[in-house]
Design an enzyme around this catalytic site. Sequence first.
Site, PDB file in Angstrom:
ATOM      1  N   GLN A 156       0.410  -1.417   0.147  1.00 23.20           N
ATOM      2  CA  GLN A 156      -0.133  -0.336   0.168  1.00 23.20           C
ATOM      3  C   GLN A 156       0.652   1.089  -0.014  1.00 23.20           C
ATOM      4  O   GLN A 156       0.353   2.513  -0.344  1.00 23.20           O
ATOM      5  CB  GLN A 156      -0.607  -0.120   1.258  1.00 23.20           C
ATOM      6  CG  GLN A 156      -2.283  -0.904   0.947  1.00 23.20           C
ATOM      7  CD  GLN A 156      -3.102  -1.604   2.288  1.00 23.20           C
ATOM      8  OE1 GLN A 156      -2.795  -1.885   3.265  1.00 23.20           O
ATOM      9  NE2 GLN A 156      -3.914  -0.472   2.459  1.00 23.20           N
ATOM     10  N   HIS A 167       1.537  -9.520   4.245  1.00 19.94           N
ATOM     11  CA  HIS A 167      -0.412  -8.501   4.083  1.00 19.94           C
ATOM     12  C   HIS A 167      -1.154  -8.746   3.110  1.00 19.94           C
ATOM     13  O   HIS A 167      -0.600  -7.600   2.229  1.00 19.94           O
ATOM     14  CB  HIS A 167       0.355  -6.837   5.017  1.00 19.94           C
ATOM     15  CG  HIS A 167      -0.969  -6.234   5.572  1.00 19.94           C
ATOM     16  ND1 HIS A 167      -0.710  -5.330   6.451  1.00 19.94           N
ATOM     17  CD2 HIS A 167      -1.683  -5.510   4.229  1.00 19.94           C
ATOM     18  CE1 HIS A 167      -1.865  -4.836   6.723  1.00 19.94           C
ATOM     19  NE2 HIS A 167      -2.579  -5.002   5.294  1.00 19.94           N
ATOM     20  N   ASN A 218      -1.682 -10.897   8.515  1.00 20.39           N
ATOM     21  CA  ASN A 218      -2.420 -10.101   8.431  1.00 20.39           C
ATOM     22  C   ASN A 218      -3.245 -10.209   8.300  1.00 20.39           C
ATOM     23  O   ASN A 218      -3.969 -10.628   6.891  1.00 20.39           O
ATOM     24  CB  ASN A 218      -2.317  -8.651   8.074  1.00 20.39           C
ATOM     25  CG  ASN A 218      -3.184  -7.785   8.146  1.00 20.39           C
ATOM     26  OD1 ASN A 218      -2.995  -6.727   8.753  1.00 20.39           O
ATOM     27  ND2 ASN A 218      -4.158  -7.727   6.584  1.00 20.39           N
ATOM     28  N   GLU A 219      -5.144 -10.194   8.732  1.00 22.06           N
ATOM     29  CA  GLU A 219      -6.043 -10.563   8.218  1.00 22.06           C
ATOM     30  C   GLU A 219      -6.220 -11.920   8.287  1.00 22.06           C
ATOM     31  O   GLU A 219      -6.765 -12.105   6.882  1.00 22.06           O
ATOM     32  CB  GLU A 219      -6.699  -9.923   8.011  1.00 22.06           C
ATOM     33  CG  GLU A 219      -6.874  -8.635   9.111  1.00 22.06           C
ATOM     34  CD  GLU A 219      -7.419  -7.637   8.237  1.00 22.06           C
ATOM     35  OE1 GLU A 219      -8.018  -6.774   7.325  1.00 22.06           O
ATOM     36  OE2 GLU A 219      -7.696  -6.625   9.127  1.00 22.06           O
TER      37      GLU A 219
HETATM   38  C1  FCB Z   1      -6.935  -3.800   7.013  1.00 24.14           C
HETATM   39  C2  FCB Z   1      -6.396  -4.256   6.045  1.00 24.14           C
HETATM   40  C3  FCB Z   1      -5.333  -2.787   5.028  1.00 24.14           C
HETATM   41  C4  FCB Z   1      -6.663  -2.474   4.989  1.00 24.14           C
HETATM   42  C5  FCB Z   1      -7.141  -1.241   6.514  1.00 24.14           C
HETATM   43  C6  FCB Z   1      -8.607  -0.376   6.081  1.00 24.14           C
HETATM   44  O1  FCB Z   1      -8.554  -4.453   6.964  1.00 24.14           O
HETATM   45  O2  FCB Z   1      -6.244  -4.499   7.187  1.00 24.14           O
HETATM   46  O3  FCB Z   1      -4.915  -2.691   4.356  1.00 24.14           O
HETATM   47  O4  FCB Z   1      -6.951  -2.064   3.724  1.00 24.14           O
HETATM   48  O5  FCB Z   1      -8.286  -2.258   6.539  1.00 24.14           O
END
Ligand code: FCB
Length: 444
Positions: A21, A118, A162-163
């Site tokens: 990003q 990520h 991440n997530e």
């Molecule tokens: C999260 C993501 C991040 C960004 C935010 C707004 O879930 O991890 O990269 O997109 O949302």
Amino acid sequence: MPAGFRWPAGFLFGASTAPHQVEGNNTSSDMWAFERAAGPGHPLLKERSGDAVDSYHRWPEDMDLLAGLGFSAYRFGIEWARIEPEQGHVSRAAVAHYRAMVRGALDRGLTPVVTLHHFTSPLWFTARGGWTAPDAPELFAAYATTAAEILGEGVEYVATLNEPNMIAVMQGFLQAAASGAADPSGSGSGTDLAAAAAAAADPEVPDRHIPGQEHGAVAHGLPAPDPAVTEALIRAHRAARAALKAADPRLKVGWTVANQVYQAEPGAEAAAAAYSGPREDVFLAAAREDDWVGVQAYTRTRIGPDGPLPAPADAERTLTGWEFYPPSVGHAIRHTAGIVGPDVPILVTENGIATADDTRRVAYTSGALAAVAEAVADGIDVRGYLHWSALDNYEWGSYRPTFGLIAVDRETFERTPKESARLLGALAAAARTAPTDAPDAPAG
Ligand code: FCB
């Protein structure tokens, strides 16, 4: 803020970014291939990442700004596609680059919180089957072993994935939509991610985190992940954790989970629990053995007896279409703590708002910090708050949703801190230098 509340000594105040990003030109990644395949004018992917905000070169300036504003932590990521642009080929230059970033953070008094993955993967990894390939955990662990060289510069907190719950959700509807759309080279008519984006046009699919999705038109709710993908991600996390611990036992390893703050309407408690289980709770339960867990929350999702409900008609919406709901992070912390138990410390690794009006960011952040403070006052072991995001950046298909504390001119890359950055930074500085005299909230 609870009466007489003081932030604990050592509480981290920081801001977060993700490599794809902010860095720019992440050309060996699957997302870059997707952006190229989508082409100009694609209805679901308005813009390509391109140079992003050139943080690959400008990270010293970014860190100078954060440190100068008063922050004590910076979450950034290592891009696997740069470390290993081809399978088995490690770029020593990329390793040196990220080692310098870790040293750069420490030299400036910023505690680095480092993410290994990520959302974006090397294109070769996705092309050979991604997370469900039988040897995916092994491949991810090998990358983690290389990453340990970088982390060895002095990183304490490392996040593997991440997530993962959002990765699993994505994969879930990829599989549903996949037929004939699997040319991850990016040279043909589509990629796996392109299939995901196409599926995102379906009103039944999620309202967030879909690369290429136009944020304006939102549905609500998320499709259920395929349990096989969920299990594959948990295996990859555990393999990476073992590799990291073997390389450097001092590392504190965790992962960061997207918290949708499922709120049951009266009588819908069972429906909410059933909804949350595969989308969130299974990933939190997998963190019980970890050294910490990352909470990431932006808004809420109310659940009725038949499933997710849209945001109230009169709700304020942000630039991503999400309901403006500052207390979400407090709910997310409590929900997470309830699942991981009292022995796994929590870091808020993302929380923020997409808005062009920085006064709304200040209001949102004040409300969010009050909710974090209440959780801390109630004895929940929260170690830090890292705002999303340090910089306005590439929000997976569009630069329009601006989440940054710091604005960036997309032509000159000039950085300009917003008022929200000054207020949150001042709170961070006060909490760091005189924890017993910290002001209550960033907003005056
Ligand atoms: C999260 C993501 C991040 C960004 C935010 C707004 O879930 O991890 O990269 O997109 O949302």
